[in-house]
Design a protein around this motif. Sequence first.
Motif, short mmCIF file in Angstrom:
data_model
loop_
_atom_site.label_atom_id
_atom_site.label_comp_id
_atom_site.label_asym_id
_atom_site.label_seq_id
_atom_site.Cartn_x
_atom_site.Cartn_y
_atom_site.Cartn_z
N VAL A 156 121.49 -11.34 -30.60
CA VAL A 156 121.76 -12.63 -30.50
C VAL A 156 123.89 -12.67 -31.36
CG1 VAL A 156 120.88 -14.32 -31.58
CG2 VAL A 156 119.84 -13.31 -30.50
N LEU A 202 121.60 -18.28 -36.28
CA LEU A 202 120.93 -17.52 -35.30
C LEU A 202 120.29 -15.83 -35.04
CD1 LEU A 202 123.47 -19.75 -32.23
CD2 LEU A 202 121.42 -20.39 -33.53
N LEU A 262 118.10 -16.80 -37.00
CA LEU A 262 116.32 -17.14 -36.56
C LEU A 262 115.61 -16.85 -35.76
CD1 LEU A 262 115.08 -20.24 -35.47
CD2 LEU A 262 116.57 -19.79 -33.84
N THR A 263 116.31 -16.06 -35.13
CA THR A 263 115.92 -14.89 -33.75
C THR A 263 114.68 -14.07 -34.70
OG1 THR A 263 118.12 -15.47 -32.21
CG2 THR A 263 116.18 -13.48 -32.33
N LEU A 283 111.67 -16.01 -35.48
CA LEU A 283 111.14 -15.97 -34.62
C LEU A 283 109.50 -14.80 -34.56
CD1 LEU A 283 112.96 -18.12 -32.28
CD2 LEU A 283 111.37 -19.10 -33.30
N THR A 284 109.92 -13.57 -34.73
CA THR A 284 109.42 -12.57 -34.75
C THR A 284 108.30 -13.13 -35.56
OG1 THR A 284 110.15 -11.21 -36.67
CG2 THR A 284 110.96 -11.59 -33.84
N LEU A 301 120.06 -17.69 -24.41
CA LEU A 301 118.92 -17.34 -25.08
C LEU A 301 117.91 -18.51 -25.54
CD1 LEU A 301 121.98 -16.91 -27.77
CD2 LEU A 301 120.24 -15.70 -27.00
N TRP A 323 114.17 -16.45 -26.55
CA TRP A 323 113.91 -17.00 -28.14
C TRP A 323 112.11 -17.95 -27.97
CZ3 TRP A 323 118.85 -20.72 -29.25
CH2 TRP A 323 119.41 -19.54 -30.06
N ILE A 381 109.99 -14.31 -27.50
CA ILE A 381 109.58 -13.36 -28.49
C ILE A 381 108.47 -14.94 -29.46
CG2 ILE A 381 110.44 -13.67 -30.64
CD1 ILE A 381 113.18 -13.16 -29.50
N GLY A 382 108.58 -15.67 -29.53
CA GLY A 382 107.75 -16.69 -30.31
C GLY A 382 106.37 -16.64 -29.18
#
Length: 411
Positions: A43, A52, A55-56, A59-60, A105, A109, A112-113
Amino acid sequence: MNDTKRTPSVVAMRVGEFRALWSAEMLSVFGDQVARVALALLVFARTNSAVLAALTYALTFVPAILGGLLLSGLADRFPRRTVIVVADAGRGCLAAAMAVPGVPLPVLWGLIGLLTVVGAPFKAAQLALITNVLPKDALQAGQAVRQVGSQIAQVAGFGLGGVLVLALGTTASLALNAATFFVSAAIVRVWVRSRSAPTTDQNAEDSVPAGRPDGRLIAIFMLAGLTGLLVVPEGLAAPFASAAGVASFGVGLLMAADPVGSAVGGWWAARRPVEVSSAWRPVIVPAVLAGVPLGLCAVLPGAWWAAALWAISGILSTIYLVRMVAAVGQLVPNARRGAVMGRLSTCLYTSQGVAILCGGVVADQVGPATAVALAGAAAIFCAVVAGLVWQSARPRQVRGVADEPAPAIAA
């Protein structure tokens, strides 16, 4: 080796089903850490945005809250081995989709969520199933072995993640993560025997009837929540090192202190298991003491002192966490164990994120050393309150279960 000389951890590791669950978890944790490194680099390379990339990474973790609250109950409605296998297979498919080159992206995301959400029923079913496959006298040692293995897998995943991404590229590294989920599912499918879904008929073997609220569980969730206060130092390692005047090596030293202490604490908990279902001291005492080293950071400044103190706190916090999870396995009826275990895990995740965020805000006002000390003081206070709740709940449970017929006899 003579059977009488086997330690509880050896007894746990001799159970083939536990070895399978433990190996599958370590493999998944290792893959997760590699994927976190790869995703952050991917990312950042695409966007050149630290926000960002952060943020990535978030989200994990963050969607696990939703999954824990809504999906943990699946571990009590369906056979737990099936829940683990399906969840891992689903996570493998999602991780494989993330490895597709050029995936947008927003789609990345979303994947990932979803992957993080699906991890919640996996964790609930796994923790509950361990209480079924291990004998009671080896349960605490088994949880300690899990803790040590998880720490090793996390350190190895983060340590090798950057190397693997450089050697293989982000796409191959994400594909490797997908493969770990499929292999994990296969291990559990082959080496863990099938069991029917838990039912209320199985509650006779448990210490607390299914419909009776147990105040000890309130104390246990309080203890799970205060773990966030004990990991505040990890979130403040960089500003702490800067304030102490040490280089980037000091940051690594401070961040490694708690995992190292946790590994030692897991070894100690496996070596010296204690009965925790009817006693509060084996859980509460190390929980109270875990905050003390952090409180001392205000009077013993310096990176080396801090590293030693944080490691001691990691030892004590792991001891009480291992014993706490073992207590849940003994206190909660089998038919509700998956949901409780899953929500307890969610509480652990949530408290860490909230406490680290608050710790950063406080550190900006009073400095990182004072912020760590305040977190330790707050942890001590919460642990003491949890101990009082646990202790006050025990006599009520004793009267409710054992002494209820007494008035009729007296009459």
